[in-house]
Design an enzyme around this catalytic site. Structure first.
Site, mmCIF file in Angstrom:
data_model
loop_
_atom_site.group_PDB
_atom_site.id
_atom_site.type_symbol
_atom_site.label_atom_id
_atom_site.label_comp_id
_atom_site.label_asym_id
_atom_site.label_seq_id
_atom_site.Cartn_x
_atom_site.Cartn_y
_atom_site.Cartn_z
ATOM 1 N N HIS A 93 0.981 -1.153 -0.075
ATOM 2 C CA HIS A 93 -0.046 0.058 -0.099
ATOM 3 C C HIS A 93 1.022 1.263 -0.171
ATOM 4 C CE1 HIS A 93 -3.533 -2.531 1.671
ATOM 5 N NE2 HIS A 93 -3.572 -2.377 0.335
ATOM 6 N N GLY B 40 -2.926 -2.033 -7.805
ATOM 7 C CA GLY B 40 -4.038 -2.906 -7.118
ATOM 8 C C GLY B 40 -5.451 -2.474 -7.135
ATOM 9 N N ASP C 270 -4.012 -6.646 -8.119
ATOM 10 C CA ASP C 270 -4.230 -7.653 -6.835
ATOM 11 C C ASP C 270 -5.001 -9.005 -7.491
ATOM 12 O OD1 ASP C 270 -3.151 -5.835 -4.964
ATOM 13 O OD2 ASP C 270 -5.182 -5.200 -4.241
ATOM 14 N N ASP D 216 -1.075 -1.556 4.739
ATOM 15 C CA ASP D 216 -1.392 -0.580 5.913
ATOM 16 C C ASP D 216 -2.672 -0.557 6.476
ATOM 17 O OD1 ASP D 216 -1.648 2.124 7.264
ATOM 18 O OD2 ASP D 216 -1.965 3.120 5.306
ATOM 19 N N HIS E 290 -10.285 -0.789 -2.405
ATOM 20 C CA HIS E 290 -10.489 -1.944 -3.040
ATOM 21 C C HIS E 290 -10.004 -3.210 -2.256
ATOM 22 C CE1 HIS E 290 -6.078 -0.927 -2.896
ATOM 23 N NE2 HIS E 290 -5.812 -1.992 -3.176
ATOM 24 N N ASP F 145 -10.983 -6.899 -3.172
ATOM 25 C CA ASP F 145 -9.651 -7.463 -4.038
ATOM 26 C C ASP F 145 -8.837 -8.056 -3.232
ATOM 27 O OD1 ASP F 145 -11.201 -6.737 -6.093
ATOM 28 O OD2 ASP F 145 -9.913 -5.048 -6.666
ATOM 29 N N ARG G 238 -7.688 -14.935 0.428
ATOM 30 C CA ARG G 238 -8.486 -16.165 0.560
ATOM 31 C C ARG G 238 -7.845 -17.240 -0.554
ATOM 32 N NH1 ARG G 238 -12.949 -13.998 -0.804
ATOM 33 N NH2 ARG G 238 -12.987 -14.493 -2.992
#
Length: 134
Positions: A8, A55, A60, A80, A87, A90, A96
């Site tokens: 980030h 991202g 991502d 962060d 997002h 995402d 996951r």
């Protein structure tokens, strides 16, 4: 190994310093990164970095697709935790997928340093052994 480097905005200086500090290890591997992070790492280290989109623009998800296709071995994502991310779904999906496909995902500098040192000593070679057996 194929390693993704993501950070980030507030964590970009940390991941760049990490890449500079561990350049001698990272240069032995295939590096991937989201947009600006990849650009800044490549500029600071001279390492070759395959860059995806940023991202928020789908980077991502592009890395998630690599995980789902068994084309990623490690994800270092310096998040962060104090700033809301537009997002976030995402980011959650990337976590996951890492869990589903048993891909190590570290989200802070301490974890990144442990993983890179484990990589350097051969402790992450199990991924290479599994790929050879397939």
């Amino acid at each position: 190994m194929k390693i993704s480097l993501i950070a980030h905005d507030e964590k970009k200086p940390e991941i760049i310093q990490f890449a500079v500090s561990y350049k001698h290890i990272l240069k032995q591997h295939d590096l991937y990164a989201t947009g600006t992070t990849g650009k800044r790492i490549a500029e600071a280290t001279g390492l070759s970095v395959h860059r995806f989109k940023s991202g928020p623009l789908g980077g991502d998800q592009q890395i998630g697709a690599k995980i789902a296709e068994n084309e990623m071995d490690l994800v270092i994502f310096l998040k962060d935790p104090l700033t809301a991310q537009p997002h976030e779904p995402d980011i959650s999906a990337l976590g996951r997928l890492s869990d589903v496909y048993q891909i190590p995902l570290v989200t802070n500098l301490a974890g990144a340093e442990i993983m890179i040192r484990a990589l350097d000593t051969g402790l992450l070679d199990w991924r290479e052994i599994v790929k050879e057996d397939e």
